[in-house]
Write an enzyme that holds these catalytic residues in place. Structure first.
Site, PDB file in Angstrom:
ATOM      1  N   GLY A  28       0.812  -1.218   0.000  1.00 45.93           N
ATOM      2  CA  GLY A  28       0.000   0.000   0.000  1.00 45.93           C
ATOM      3  C   GLY A  28       0.841   1.262   0.000  1.00 45.93           C
ATOM      4  O   GLY A  28       2.046   1.223  -0.261  1.00 45.93           O
ATOM      5  N   HIS A  81       2.341   4.524  -5.258  1.00 46.00           N
ATOM      6  CA  HIS A  81       2.860   5.670  -6.015  1.00 46.00           C
ATOM      7  C   HIS A  81       3.004   5.265  -7.476  1.00 46.00           C
ATOM      8  O   HIS A  81       2.610   4.157  -7.868  1.00 46.00           O
ATOM      9  CB  HIS A  81       4.192   6.126  -5.412  1.00 46.00           C
ATOM     10  CG  HIS A  81       5.152   4.998  -5.168  1.00 46.00           C
ATOM     11  ND1 HIS A  81       5.702   4.249  -6.183  1.00 46.00           N
ATOM     12  CD2 HIS A  81       5.633   4.458  -4.015  1.00 46.00           C
ATOM     13  CE1 HIS A  81       6.493   3.326  -5.688  1.00 46.00           C
ATOM     14  NE2 HIS A  81       6.463   3.414  -4.367  1.00 46.00           N
ATOM     15  N   GLY A 124       5.403   4.225  -9.138  1.00 42.97           N
ATOM     16  CA  GLY A 124       6.136   2.967  -9.354  1.00 42.97           C
ATOM     17  C   GLY A 124       5.174   1.782  -9.340  1.00 42.97           C
ATOM     18  O   GLY A 124       5.249   0.888 -10.190  1.00 42.97           O
ATOM     19  N   HIS A 125       4.253   1.787  -8.371  1.00 41.57           N
ATOM     20  CA  HIS A 125       3.251   0.717  -8.324  1.00 41.57           C
ATOM     21  C   HIS A 125       2.321   0.802  -9.536  1.00 41.57           C
ATOM     22  O   HIS A 125       1.915  -0.218 -10.097  1.00 41.57           O
ATOM     23  CB  HIS A 125       2.421   0.822  -7.039  1.00 41.57           C
ATOM     24  CG  HIS A 125       3.198   0.622  -5.787  1.00 41.57           C
ATOM     25  ND1 HIS A 125       3.489   1.648  -4.917  1.00 41.57           N
ATOM     26  CD2 HIS A 125       3.755  -0.498  -5.253  1.00 41.57           C
ATOM     27  CE1 HIS A 125       4.186   1.172  -3.894  1.00 41.57           C
ATOM     28  NE2 HIS A 125       4.363  -0.117  -4.078  1.00 41.57           N
ATOM     29  N   GLN A 137       7.764  -9.185   7.903  1.00 43.08           N
ATOM     30  CA  GLN A 137       8.995  -8.738   7.248  1.00 43.08           C
ATOM     31  C   GLN A 137       9.610  -7.512   7.908  1.00 43.08           C
ATOM     32  O   GLN A 137      10.547  -6.938   7.369  1.00 43.08           O
ATOM     33  CB  GLN A 137       8.774  -8.529   5.747  1.00 43.08           C
ATOM     34  CG  GLN A 137       7.879  -7.382   5.374  1.00 43.08           C
ATOM     35  CD  GLN A 137       7.563  -7.381   3.879  1.00 43.08           C
ATOM     36  OE1 GLN A 137       6.763  -8.187   3.409  1.00 43.08           O
ATOM     37  NE2 GLN A 137       8.190  -6.496   3.117  1.00 43.08           N
ATOM     38  N   LYS A 168      13.363  -1.939  -8.077  1.00 41.46           N
ATOM     39  CA  LYS A 168      13.993  -1.197  -6.979  1.00 41.46           C
ATOM     40  C   LYS A 168      14.389  -2.166  -5.861  1.00 41.46           C
ATOM     41  O   LYS A 168      15.425  -2.019  -5.243  1.00 41.46           O
ATOM     42  CB  LYS A 168      13.081  -0.108  -6.413  1.00 41.46           C
ATOM     43  CG  LYS A 168      13.839   0.726  -5.374  1.00 41.46           C
ATOM     44  CD  LYS A 168      13.071   1.906  -4.902  1.00 41.46           C
ATOM     45  CE  LYS A 168      12.117   1.585  -3.808  1.00 41.46           C
ATOM     46  NZ  LYS A 168      12.702   1.076  -2.570  1.00 41.46           N
ATOM     47  N   VAL A 215      10.989   3.299 -11.270  1.00 41.11           N
ATOM     48  CA  VAL A 215      10.455   4.613 -11.667  1.00 41.11           C
ATOM     49  C   VAL A 215      11.086   5.653 -10.733  1.00 41.11           C
ATOM     50  O   VAL A 215      11.144   5.440  -9.514  1.00 41.11           O
ATOM     51  CB  VAL A 215       8.914   4.656 -11.555  1.00 41.11           C
ATOM     52  CG1 VAL A 215       8.389   6.031 -11.948  1.00 41.11           C
ATOM     53  CG2 VAL A 215       8.298   3.577 -12.443  1.00 41.11           C
ATOM     54  N   SER A 218       7.453   4.102  -1.065  1.00 36.58           N
ATOM     55  CA  SER A 218       6.442   4.542  -0.082  1.00 36.58           C
ATOM     56  C   SER A 218       7.121   5.228   1.095  1.00 36.58           C
ATOM     57  O   SER A 218       6.553   6.109   1.730  1.00 36.58           O
ATOM     58  CB  SER A 218       5.632   3.352   0.414  1.00 36.58           C
ATOM     59  OG  SER A 218       5.087   2.663  -0.691  1.00 36.58           O
TER      60      SER A 218
HETATM   61  O1  PAF Z   1       7.806  -5.148  -2.065  1.00 33.10           O
HETATM   62  C1  PAF Z   1       6.875  -5.095  -1.240  1.00 33.10           C
HETATM   63  O2  PAF Z   1       6.086  -4.171  -1.192  1.00 33.10           O
HETATM   64  C2  PAF Z   1       6.718  -6.238  -0.250  1.00 33.10           C
HETATM   65  O3  PAF Z   1       7.948  -6.730   0.156  1.00 33.10           O
HETATM   66  C3  PAF Z   1       5.811  -7.366  -0.772  1.00 33.10           C
HETATM   67  C4  PAF Z   1       6.421  -8.042  -1.989  1.00 33.10           C
HETATM   68  C5  PAF Z   1       4.448  -6.824  -1.130  1.00 33.10           C
HETATM   69  C6  PAF Z   1       5.641  -8.443   0.303  1.00 33.10           C
HETATM   70  O4  PAF Z   1       5.052  -7.936   1.453  1.00 33.10           O
END
Ligand code: PAF
Length: 267
Positions: A33, A36, A38-39, A63, A151, A178, A188
């Site tokens: 979430g 931006h 890039g997504h 993570q 990235k 990007v 983010s």
């Molecule tokens: O790159 C990310 O945003 C995260 O590491 C991912 C791949 C969504 C896993 O939580």
């Protein structure tokens, strides 16, 4: 313009099954979430290559280390829905942490070796958390293709190894970084930067370019490349964590105040 949000594995399965029943291929863009441009590039590429595209929005607690930014990681679902709709997505999957990790959860995925190097050296357990959630997301969505930004180069390489090693039936598509006009890679976490830090941040990309110049010199070695990145950052306010070469890419991570930035370029 917006897209529907599904919150449970069950609702997700029903949605994807309906697409499959129409013979449509499915592209998947996993995210945390705070989206931006890039997504948006990932979503656009998926929408070009698939009949339907679904984006997951899940800030994955597994993570983040104990002293990292899980609690303050930006969350912006309404804006994310608008962004992905404009980029051509068909739905968002936004499960809760309980839906993803129900009580009793205790199975993890570990891609050995590479997970402990570079970013992994400074973020123990990070890539185990990434590999675990991505494998779960892949199993939940059952897409044909999944889209990841370059990235996070190390993340991409680790997930490619996971897909190969576990015979997973999905194709990972790498999408180029990007950048802002001044060279800063979109992230983010850039939202954390103060105005002064934001002005300083492009120094990371510039330092990688200095490393690339060094790499082109006849007698350059990995150490001299890393040293030239460090030298280029002197006085910039960025504190280099590492600069290393992996598969012909120069990767670096640096702190700017409390914000950790990563970037990489092809050598
Ligand atoms: O790159 C990310 O945003 C995260 O590491 C991912 C791949 C969504 C896993 O939580």
């Amino acid at each position: 313009m917006t897209v529907p949000v599904v919150r449970t594995k069950r609702a997700l399965r029903t949605l994807v099954a309906a697409w499959r029943a129409k013979g449509l291929s499915v592209g998947f863009v996993p995210t945390m979430g705070a989206l931006h441009r890039g997504h948006a590039a990932l979503v656009k590429r998926s929408a070009l290559e698939n009949g339907k595209t679904i984006v997951s929005v899940f800030v994955n607690p597994l993570q983040f280390g104990p002293n990292e930014d899980y609690g303050r990681y930006p969350r912006a679902l309404p804006a994310d829905r608008t962004l992905v709709a404009a980029a051509g997505a068909d739905a968002v999957y936004a499960p809760s942490a309980k839906e993803m990790y129900p009580k009793g959860f205790r199975t993890y995925v570990e891609v050995e070796g590479l997970s402990d190097l570079y970013c992994g050296k400074y973020r123990p357990g990070h890539f185990r958390g990434v590999a675990t959630v991505v494998l779960k997301l892949f199993n939940q969505v059952r897409a044909d293709r999944a889209y990841f930004g370059e990235k996070d180069w190390q993340q991409v390489r680790i997930l490619e190894d996971m897909i190969r090693d576990l015979d997973m039936n999905i194709r990972l598509v790498r999408v180029p970084i990007v950048r802002e006009a001044d060279g800063l890679a979109l992230s983010s976490r850039n939202a954390y930067l103060s105005p002064a830090e934001r002005r300083a941040a492009p120094a990371l990309r510039a330092a990688l370019e200095a490393g690339k110049m060094e790499a082109r010199r006849r007698n350059s070695r990995p150490e001299t490349i890393g040293a030239s990145v460090r030298l280029a950052l002197a006085g910039s306010g960025l504190k280099l964590q590492y600069a290393s070469v992996l598969d012909g890419r120069l990767l670096a991570a640096a702190y700017l105040g409390r914000t950790r930035l990563i970037d990489n370029i092809r050598l």
